[in-house]
Design a protein around this motif. Structure first.
Motif, mmCIF file in Angstrom:
data_model
loop_
_atom_site.group_PDB
_atom_site.id
_atom_site.type_symbol
_atom_site.label_atom_id
_atom_site.label_comp_id
_atom_site.label_asym_id
_atom_site.label_seq_id
_atom_site.Cartn_x
_atom_site.Cartn_y
_atom_site.Cartn_z
ATOM 1 N N GLN A 1 -4.235 9.275 3.746
ATOM 2 C CA GLN A 1 -4.461 8.329 2.709
ATOM 3 C C GLN A 1 -3.876 7.906 1.430
ATOM 4 O OE1 GLN A 1 -5.699 4.950 4.990
ATOM 5 N NE2 GLN A 1 -5.792 5.491 6.516
ATOM 6 N N PHE A 2 -4.250 6.641 0.491
ATOM 7 C CA PHE A 2 -3.790 6.919 -0.427
ATOM 8 C C PHE A 2 -4.585 6.047 -1.924
ATOM 9 C CE2 PHE A 2 0.691 4.992 0.524
ATOM 10 C CZ PHE A 2 1.489 5.623 0.243
ATOM 11 N N ALA A 3 -5.005 6.681 -2.205
ATOM 12 C CA ALA A 3 -6.150 6.914 -3.597
ATOM 13 C C ALA A 3 -6.961 5.755 -3.834
ATOM 14 C CB ALA A 3 -6.052 7.686 -4.875
ATOM 15 N N PRO A 4 -6.431 5.174 -3.814
ATOM 16 C CA PRO A 4 -7.047 3.697 -4.336
ATOM 17 C C PRO A 4 -7.540 2.803 -2.760
ATOM 18 C CG PRO A 4 -4.726 3.333 -4.664
ATOM 19 C CD PRO A 4 -4.473 4.822 -4.148
ATOM 20 N N LEU A 5 -6.794 3.492 -1.973
ATOM 21 C CA LEU A 5 -8.379 2.948 -0.733
ATOM 22 C C LEU A 5 -9.318 3.833 -0.024
ATOM 23 C CD1 LEU A 5 -5.036 2.344 1.928
ATOM 24 C CD2 LEU A 5 -6.322 0.803 0.791
ATOM 25 N N ALA A 6 -9.886 4.915 -1.075
ATOM 26 C CA ALA A 6 -10.570 6.007 -1.690
ATOM 27 C C ALA A 6 -12.213 5.410 -0.773
ATOM 28 C CB ALA A 6 -10.794 6.398 -1.670
ATOM 29 N N ASP A 7 -12.047 4.466 -1.789
ATOM 30 C CA ASP A 7 -13.766 3.381 -1.336
ATOM 31 C C ASP A 7 -13.907 2.865 0.059
ATOM 32 O OD1 ASP A 7 -13.941 4.052 -4.037
ATOM 33 O OD2 ASP A 7 -14.121 2.652 -5.238
ATOM 34 N N GLN A 8 -12.378 2.299 0.656
ATOM 35 C CA GLN A 8 -12.808 1.488 1.805
ATOM 36 C C GLN A 8 -13.023 2.351 2.890
ATOM 37 O OE1 GLN A 8 -10.682 -1.908 2.809
ATOM 38 N NE2 GLN A 8 -9.869 -1.452 1.302
ATOM 39 N N ILE A 9 -12.451 3.790 2.677
ATOM 40 C CA ILE A 9 -12.110 4.863 3.424
ATOM 41 C C ILE A 9 -13.423 5.700 3.604
ATOM 42 C CG2 ILE A 9 -11.641 7.036 3.929
ATOM 43 C CD1 ILE A 9 -8.738 6.243 2.877
ATOM 44 N N ARG A 10 -14.448 6.073 2.095
ATOM 45 C CA ARG A 10 -15.554 6.222 2.414
ATOM 46 C C ARG A 10 -16.832 5.177 3.059
ATOM 47 N NH1 ARG A 10 -16.049 10.543 -1.203
ATOM 48 N NH2 ARG A 10 -14.327 9.646 -2.333
ATOM 49 N N MET B 1 5.052 7.641 -4.313
ATOM 50 C CA MET B 1 4.600 6.264 -4.524
ATOM 51 C C MET B 1 4.019 5.291 -3.906
ATOM 52 S SD MET B 1 8.162 4.003 -6.144
ATOM 53 C CE MET B 1 7.973 2.383 -4.255
ATOM 54 N N VAL B 2 2.770 4.378 -4.554
ATOM 55 C CA VAL B 2 2.038 4.112 -3.820
ATOM 56 C C VAL B 2 2.559 2.517 -3.481
ATOM 57 C CG1 VAL B 2 -0.660 3.664 -4.361
ATOM 58 C CG2 VAL B 2 0.760 5.398 -4.534
ATOM 59 N N PRO B 3 2.366 2.747 -2.224
ATOM 60 C CA PRO B 3 3.208 0.820 -2.046
ATOM 61 C C PRO B 3 2.037 0.042 -2.344
ATOM 62 C CG PRO B 3 2.337 1.786 0.384
ATOM 63 C CD PRO B 3 2.177 3.105 -1.385
ATOM 64 N N ASP B 4 1.886 -1.533 -2.431
ATOM 65 C CA ASP B 4 1.346 -2.404 -3.046
ATOM 66 C C ASP B 4 0.789 -2.539 -1.547
ATOM 67 O OD1 ASP B 4 0.054 -5.110 -3.711
ATOM 68 O OD2 ASP B 4 1.786 -6.586 -2.795
ATOM 69 N N LEU B 5 -1.245 -2.428 -2.318
ATOM 70 C CA LEU B 5 -2.610 -2.341 -1.318
ATOM 71 C C LEU B 5 -2.814 -3.305 -1.637
ATOM 72 C CD1 LEU B 5 -2.938 1.795 -1.800
ATOM 73 C CD2 LEU B 5 -2.094 0.822 -0.046
ATOM 74 N N SER B 6 -2.352 -4.510 -1.870
ATOM 75 C CA SER B 6 -3.737 -5.441 -1.877
ATOM 76 C C SER B 6 -3.789 -6.276 -0.739
ATOM 77 C CB SER B 6 -3.139 -6.526 -2.723
ATOM 78 O OG SER B 6 -1.465 -6.821 -2.989
ATOM 79 N N GLY B 7 -4.731 -6.861 -0.505
ATOM 80 C CA GLY B 7 -5.825 -7.223 1.185
ATOM 81 C C GLY B 7 -5.293 -6.253 1.884
ATOM 82 N N VAL B 8 -5.208 -4.437 1.408
ATOM 83 C CA VAL B 8 -4.981 -3.473 2.492
ATOM 84 C C VAL B 8 -6.747 -3.921 3.355
ATOM 85 C CG1 VAL B 8 -4.896 -1.984 3.152
ATOM 86 C CG2 VAL B 8 -2.629 -2.362 1.860
ATOM 87 N N GLN B 9 -6.782 -3.686 4.775
ATOM 88 C CA GLN B 9 -8.130 -3.040 4.943
ATOM 89 C C GLN B 9 -7.939 -1.906 5.913
ATOM 90 O OE1 GLN B 9 -10.873 -6.858 5.863
ATOM 91 N NE2 GLN B 9 -9.647 -6.582 4.260
ATOM 92 N N ILE B 10 -9.339 -1.403 6.119
ATOM 93 C CA ILE B 10 -9.380 -0.051 7.278
ATOM 94 C C ILE B 10 -9.829 -0.357 8.426
ATOM 95 C CG2 ILE B 10 -10.357 2.622 6.740
ATOM 96 C CD1 ILE B 10 -8.385 1.905 4.778
ATOM 97 N N LYS B 11 -9.209 -0.089 8.947
ATOM 98 C CA LYS B 11 -10.196 -0.814 10.523
ATOM 99 C C LYS B 11 -10.433 1.034 10.634
ATOM 100 C CE LYS B 11 -7.932 -2.185 14.977
ATOM 101 N NZ LYS B 11 -6.789 -1.934 15.447
ATOM 102 N N THR B 12 -11.585 0.417 11.397
ATOM 103 C CA THR B 12 -11.994 2.084 12.695
ATOM 104 C C THR B 12 -12.148 1.869 14.009
ATOM 105 O OG1 THR B 12 -13.690 2.431 10.587
ATOM 106 C CG2 THR B 12 -13.865 3.458 12.474
ATOM 107 N N ASP C 1 0.053 -0.885 8.247
ATOM 108 C CA ASP C 1 0.778 -0.022 8.410
ATOM 109 C C ASP C 1 1.171 0.767 7.093
ATOM 110 O OD1 ASP C 1 1.335 2.532 10.495
ATOM 111 O OD2 ASP C 1 3.523 2.376 9.668
ATOM 112 N N VAL C 2 0.464 0.199 5.878
ATOM 113 C CA VAL C 2 0.888 0.836 5.132
ATOM 114 C C VAL C 2 0.374 2.459 3.788
ATOM 115 C CG1 VAL C 2 0.930 -1.039 3.717
ATOM 116 C CG2 VAL C 2 -0.926 0.344 3.250
#
Ligand SMILES: [Zn+2]
Length: 267
Positions: A47-56, A1-12, A27-28
């Motif tokens: 992580q989760f597919a909806p974060l892929a653009d940010q990860i890339r 199940m994909v959690p609510d990812l709105s507003g989640v940022q990727i920190k490097t 910590d989602v």
């Protein structure tokens, strides 16, 4: 199940040499480890597919080009859901049992797959990268990834760092309380002094941080074990809880009552 990812940022965070950690705020999702260099990118978890653009974009920002390998530490969704969308032409590397779970979901396996049983070594971006299986801990088929030249280790969910959260042992997927303790001890013996540890969740740590978790695992499981031997039932043990020094550990995704139940069911 994909959690609510709105507003989640990727920190490097730069860990050492070629190795980075990519962390989802709040910590989602599980922490990503990335080796970025002339051979391309080797990714540990997705992580989760909806974060892929940010990860890339985060990978591009640190000079990353093609993702060549994706290693999964275990099959849980918060570590593997991004496999296909990030994967493209990459090769998936996973323990054979982990892959048996992943391939049931068309979005989480890739076309090219390498499986292993005990250990596999890569020579990538100028160092040897060892993937090692530690059976029956968090799940049946947890793997750790050791970047030998950079002295960085990704432990997947064999570790939540800090004193934020008790761990979770997935008994349905072959995890074991005693197995987790045994594996953490073996890893403490195995990894060199000064190694940086990327945990499955929370901040980068070191052997001292892992030792703190090991001590917590031994003591809290011992407490529940003793109470079971005294004939107490789960509700009584939960009501009594752990000593006050463990209060802070219940702030993360596993609280004291859940951890007590997890130990109780696992013993
Ligand atoms: Zn997990």
């Amino acid at each position: 199940m994909v959690p609510d990812l709105s507003g989640v940022q990727i920190k490097t965070t730069h860990v050492n040499r070629n190795v980075y950690m990519l962390e989802a705020t709040g910590d989602v999702a599980g922490n990503i480890g990335a080796s970025v260099g002339p051979d391309g990118i080797l990714l540990v978890d997705t992580q989760f597919a909806p974060l892929a653009d940010q990860i890339r974009s985060s990978l591009t920002a640190i000079g990353g080009k093609e993702i060549r390998f994706i290693i999964n530490t275990h099959s849980h969704e918060d570590h593997t859901h991004g496999n296909t969308v990030l994967g493209g032409e990459a090769t998936l590397v996973a323990h054979i049992q982990t892959w048996q779970h992943l391939k049931k979901d068309p979005n989480r396996s890739l076309e090219k797959v390498i499986t292993f049983d005990k250990q596999k070594s890569f020579h990538f971006n100028g160092e040897r990268v060892d993937i090692m299986h530690f059976p029956n801990g968090h799940t049946a088929s947890d793997a750790i990834v050791v970047f030998t030249g950079s002295n960085v280790v990704h432990l997947g969910d064999l570790l939540n760092s800090g004193n934020w959260s008790f761990p979770f042992v997935d008994l349905d997927l072959g995890g074991s309380i005693d197995g987790l303790i045994r594996n953490v001890k073996s890893i403490l013996d195995l990894i060199p002094q000064g190694a940086a540890i990327i945990p499955g969740h929370y901040e980068i740590t070191d052997k001292e941080g892992l030792k703190m978790t090991y001590d917590m695992l031994l003591e809290t499981s011992g407490i529940v074990r003793e109470k079971i031997a005294l004939g107490q039932d789960l509700e009584q043990i939960k009501a009594e809880g752990f000593p006050a020094k463990y209060d802070s550990w219940g702030r993360g995704y596993t609280q004291a009552a859940q951890w007590i139940e997890n130990i109780y069911n696992g013993l």
